[in-house]
Each structure stands twice: as C-alpha cells, then as structure tokens.
Design a protein around this motif. Structure first.
Motif, PDB file in Angstrom:
ATOM      1  N   ASP A 151       0.804  -1.220   0.000  1.00 40.88           N
ATOM      2  CA  ASP A 151       0.000   0.000   0.000  1.00 40.88           C
ATOM      3  C   ASP A 151       0.845   1.282   0.000  1.00 40.88           C
ATOM      4  N   LEU A 152       2.163   1.156   0.155  1.00 47.06           N
ATOM      5  CA  LEU A 152       3.008   2.349   0.240  1.00 47.06           C
ATOM      6  C   LEU A 152       2.963   3.196  -1.030  1.00 47.06           C
ATOM      7  N   VAL A 153       3.234   2.589  -2.160  1.00 46.57           N
ATOM      8  CA  VAL A 153       3.329   3.349  -3.411  1.00 46.57           C
ATOM      9  C   VAL A 153       2.008   4.012  -3.786  1.00 46.57           C
ATOM     10  N   PRO A 154       0.873   3.305  -3.755  1.00 46.21           N
ATOM     11  CA  PRO A 154      -0.379   3.970  -4.162  1.00 46.21           C
ATOM     12  C   PRO A 154      -0.822   5.092  -3.225  1.00 46.21           C
ATOM     13  N   ASN A 155      -0.332   5.124  -1.984  1.00 51.06           N
ATOM     14  CA  ASN A 155      -0.812   6.103  -1.006  1.00 51.06           C
ATOM     15  C   ASN A 155       0.119   7.287  -0.776  1.00 51.06           C
ATOM     16  N   ILE A 156       1.210   7.358  -1.546  1.00 55.78           N
ATOM     17  CA  ILE A 156       2.114   8.503  -1.414  1.00 55.78           C
ATOM     18  C   ILE A 156       1.779   9.506  -2.519  1.00 55.78           C
ATOM     19  N   VAL A 157       2.190  10.760  -2.346  1.00 51.05           N
ATOM     20  CA  VAL A 157       1.945  11.756  -3.390  1.00 51.05           C
ATOM     21  C   VAL A 157       2.611  11.286  -4.683  1.00 51.05           C
ATOM     22  N   PRO A 158       2.004  11.582  -5.825  1.00 48.67           N
ATOM     23  CA  PRO A 158       2.507  11.043  -7.095  1.00 48.67           C
ATOM     24  C   PRO A 158       3.987  11.308  -7.380  1.00 48.67           C
ATOM     25  N   PHE A 159       4.512  12.475  -7.011  1.00 47.27           N
ATOM     26  CA  PHE A 159       5.902  12.766  -7.354  1.00 47.27           C
ATOM     27  C   PHE A 159       6.917  11.960  -6.528  1.00 47.27           C
ATOM     28  N   LYS A 160       6.460  11.244  -5.499  1.00 48.56           N
ATOM     29  CA  LYS A 160       7.357  10.395  -4.712  1.00 48.56           C
ATOM     30  C   LYS A 160       7.167   8.899  -5.010  1.00 48.56           C
ATOM     31  N   ARG A 161       6.269   8.548  -5.889  1.00 49.53           N
ATOM     32  CA  ARG A 161       5.963   7.131  -6.129  1.00 49.53           C
ATOM     33  C   ARG A 161       7.162   6.341  -6.631  1.00 49.53           C
ATOM     34  N   ASP A 162       7.948   6.920  -7.524  1.00 53.45           N
ATOM     35  CA  ASP A 162       9.116   6.205  -8.045  1.00 53.45           C
ATOM     36  C   ASP A 162      10.110   5.905  -6.921  1.00 53.45           C
ATOM     37  N   ILE A 163      10.364   6.879  -6.065  1.00 55.48           N
ATOM     38  CA  ILE A 163      11.287   6.666  -4.931  1.00 55.48           C
ATOM     39  C   ILE A 163      10.750   5.560  -4.029  1.00 55.48           C
ATOM     40  N   TYR A 164       9.462   5.604  -3.706  1.00 53.81           N
ATOM     41  CA  TYR A 164       8.897   4.584  -2.828  1.00 53.81           C
ATOM     42  C   TYR A 164       8.991   3.199  -3.462  1.00 53.81           C
ATOM     43  N   ALA A 165       8.745   3.103  -4.757  1.00 58.65           N
ATOM     44  CA  ALA A 165       8.867   1.812  -5.443  1.00 58.65           C
ATOM     45  C   ALA A 165      10.305   1.306  -5.373  1.00 58.65           C
ATOM     46  N   ARG A 166      11.266   2.202  -5.534  1.00 59.89           N
ATOM     47  CA  ARG A 166      12.677   1.812  -5.456  1.00 59.89           C
ATOM     48  C   ARG A 166      13.059   1.375  -4.037  1.00 59.89           C
ATOM     49  N   VAL A 167      12.522   2.044  -3.025  1.00 64.06           N
ATOM     50  CA  VAL A 167      12.805   1.677  -1.633  1.00 64.06           C
ATOM     51  C   VAL A 167      12.218   0.303  -1.323  1.00 64.06           C
ATOM     52  N   VAL A 168      10.976   0.070  -1.726  1.00 59.85           N
ATOM     53  CA  VAL A 168      10.342  -1.231  -1.503  1.00 59.85           C
ATOM     54  C   VAL A 168      11.182  -2.331  -2.139  1.00 59.85           C
ATOM     55  N   GLU A 169      11.622  -2.107  -3.374  1.00 53.72           N
ATOM     56  CA  GLU A 169      12.442  -3.101  -4.071  1.00 53.72           C
ATOM     57  C   GLU A 169      13.802  -3.279  -3.393  1.00 53.72           C
ATOM     58  N   ALA A 170      14.438  -2.183  -2.995  1.00 52.90           N
ATOM     59  CA  ALA A 170      15.758  -2.250  -2.365  1.00 52.90           C
ATOM     60  C   ALA A 170      15.737  -3.042  -1.068  1.00 52.90           C
ATOM     61  N   PHE A 171      14.632  -2.968  -0.332  1.00 53.30           N
ATOM     62  CA  PHE A 171      14.560  -3.629   0.971  1.00 53.30           C
ATOM     63  C   PHE A 171      13.825  -4.965   0.931  1.00 53.30           C
ATOM     64  N   ALA A 172      13.441  -5.437  -0.234  1.00 53.10           N
ATOM     65  CA  ALA A 172      12.649  -6.680  -0.331  1.00 53.10           C
ATOM     66  C   ALA A 172      13.349  -7.868   0.317  1.00 53.10           C
ATOM     67  N   SER A 173      14.601  -8.085   0.012  1.00 51.94           N
ATOM     68  CA  SER A 173      15.284  -9.265   0.581  1.00 51.94           C
ATOM     69  C   SER A 173      15.561  -9.080   2.072  1.00 51.94           C
ATOM     70  N   ALA A 174      15.884  -7.873   2.500  1.00 45.60           N
ATOM     71  CA  ALA A 174      16.130  -7.623   3.929  1.00 45.60           C
ATOM     72  C   ALA A 174      14.834  -7.798   4.735  1.00 45.60           C
ATOM     73  N   ARG A 175      13.709  -7.383   4.163  1.00 38.79           N
ATOM     74  CA  ARG A 175      12.418  -7.560   4.852  1.00 38.79           C
ATOM     75  C   ARG A 175      12.092  -9.045   4.968  1.00 38.79           C
ATOM     76  N   ALA A 176      12.372  -9.805   3.910  1.00 39.45           N
ATOM     77  CA  ALA A 176      12.091 -11.246   3.920  1.00 39.45           C
ATOM     78  C   ALA A 176      12.973 -11.974   4.933  1.00 39.45           C
ATOM     79  N   ALA A 177      14.223 -11.513   5.062  1.00 36.08           N
ATOM     80  CA  ALA A 177      15.157 -12.148   5.989  1.00 36.08           C
ATOM     81  C   ALA A 177      14.923 -11.716   7.435  1.00 36.08           C
ATOM     82  N   GLY A 178      14.405 -10.474   7.596  1.00 39.08           N
ATOM     83  CA  GLY A 178      14.269  -9.885   8.919  1.00 39.08           C
ATOM     84  C   GLY A 178      13.055 -10.354   9.624  1.00 39.08           C
TER      85      GLY A 178
END
Length: 187
Positions: free
Chosen positions: A160-187
């Motif tokens: 729900d992070l990307v759809p609920n942020i202001v449009p000009f920050k969506r790309d950054i949020y998508a990149r953050v979600v992707e960057a932390f995907a493996s750490a979230r799965a391991a954590g």
C-alpha cells in the motif's frame, strides 16, 4: 524539522513572502536537499506511515514514511534516528537498523511547488533510506512528541506504500520497496 525550518524563516508547505516566478530552467539549476527516510517495520512486517498535517485535503491524506533533512555535517544514520524520534517519538533504543539503501535517490518536486517549499532553494530531494525494525509497542509511538508533522498514523502493508504517497514520490517509494525486499524477507 518544522521548528528548525520555521526558525530559519521557512515553513514546509507554505510560501513565505513573495518570490518571483521560477522558470523550468531556473529550477533545473537548483541543487537537491539531502534527506533521509525510514521504513519502520513492526513485528508483523507492516510499515509505519503517517498522514501529513500540511496536506491540503484532509479527506485524502498523503500517507508517508518518516523522513527529514540532514543537517550540515550530520551523519545520515544519525539524521535518520533523529528524524524518527522527532516525527514518531520512537527513540534509537527501540529500533534495530536492518539495512540502508546504496547511495542517494533523487526526486524532483512539481515545478509549481519549488518556489513554495524550503524558500525555493531546492529542486527536490536526494534521499537515503534506512530499514528499521520497531522493537517497542504501539504505546511508545507519539506523533505529537516533537514536530507533529503527522495528523494520524497506522501500520500499512508494504504493497500500500506506493499507491498512497503523493505522485511525485511514487518512483522513490517503489525503489525503496524493491531495495529492501530481501532484507524484509530475511528480517
């Protein structure tokens, strides 16, 4: 963050004084503001988000993760812990840092906002994000403890992070979600 900026004559979300109109060429010459962000996870893997108080339409809040500027000479990790406490009341002893993004990720503000935010000094922000695990309980979260940037908060599913942020920050949020995907799965 708001108090520090207000003391310097800048209020986030409000134009102070009158500025001459800025052209796209003027804006492209501006630097990015250094900023840190925090993806704070609870024990169930949900992410802390707050509804911005300065959102013009309270019926349609912009839900975002904690973030804030890096002071001159400040270490980004220290800035992240400071901003987390200022915006959520969560102190450093209540979190475990799991990961951080490599390098800095930039986003541009919409051109109409540049003269209104931060005194027109920056075109957008360069952000470094930190993934943190919240070790406390919800009673230790206090969005009114310091700067009171949020009007409400909740634990959100990551998707729900990307759809609920202001449009000009969506790309950054998508990149953050992707960057932390493996750490979230391991954590």
């Amino acid at each position: 963050m708001l108090r520090r900026q207000a003391a310097r004559g800048v209020e986030f979300g409000r134009e102070i004084g009158h500025m001459a109109p800025m052209t796209p060429a003027d804006i492209e010459k501006l630097p990015y503001r250094k900023n840190v962000g925090i993806m704070l996870l609870n024990q169930q893997g949900r992410v802390f988000v707050g509804a911005r108080r300065d959102r013009p339409n309270p019926g349609n809040p912009a839900w975002q993760m904690p973030q804030g500027g890096v002071d001159m000479g400040e270490d980004p990790k220290a800035a992240a812990l400071r901003e987390l406490e200022e915006e959520t009341g969560v102190t450093a002893n209540l979190v475990e840092i799991l990961a951080e993004t490599e390098g800095w990720m930039a986003y541009d503000l919409p051109h109409d906002l540049v003269p209104k935010l931060w005194g027109g000094k920056w075109r957008g922000q360069e952000q470094k994000y930190y993934l943190m695990r919240f070790l406390g309980d919800d009673s230790q979260i206090d969005i009114t403890a310091h700067d009171h940037e949020f009007s409400a908060w909740r634990w959100s599913p990551v998707e729900d992070l990307v759809p609920n942020i202001v449009p000009f920050k969506r790309d950054i949020y998508a990149r953050v979600v992707e960057a932390f995907a493996s750490a979230r799965a391991a954590g």
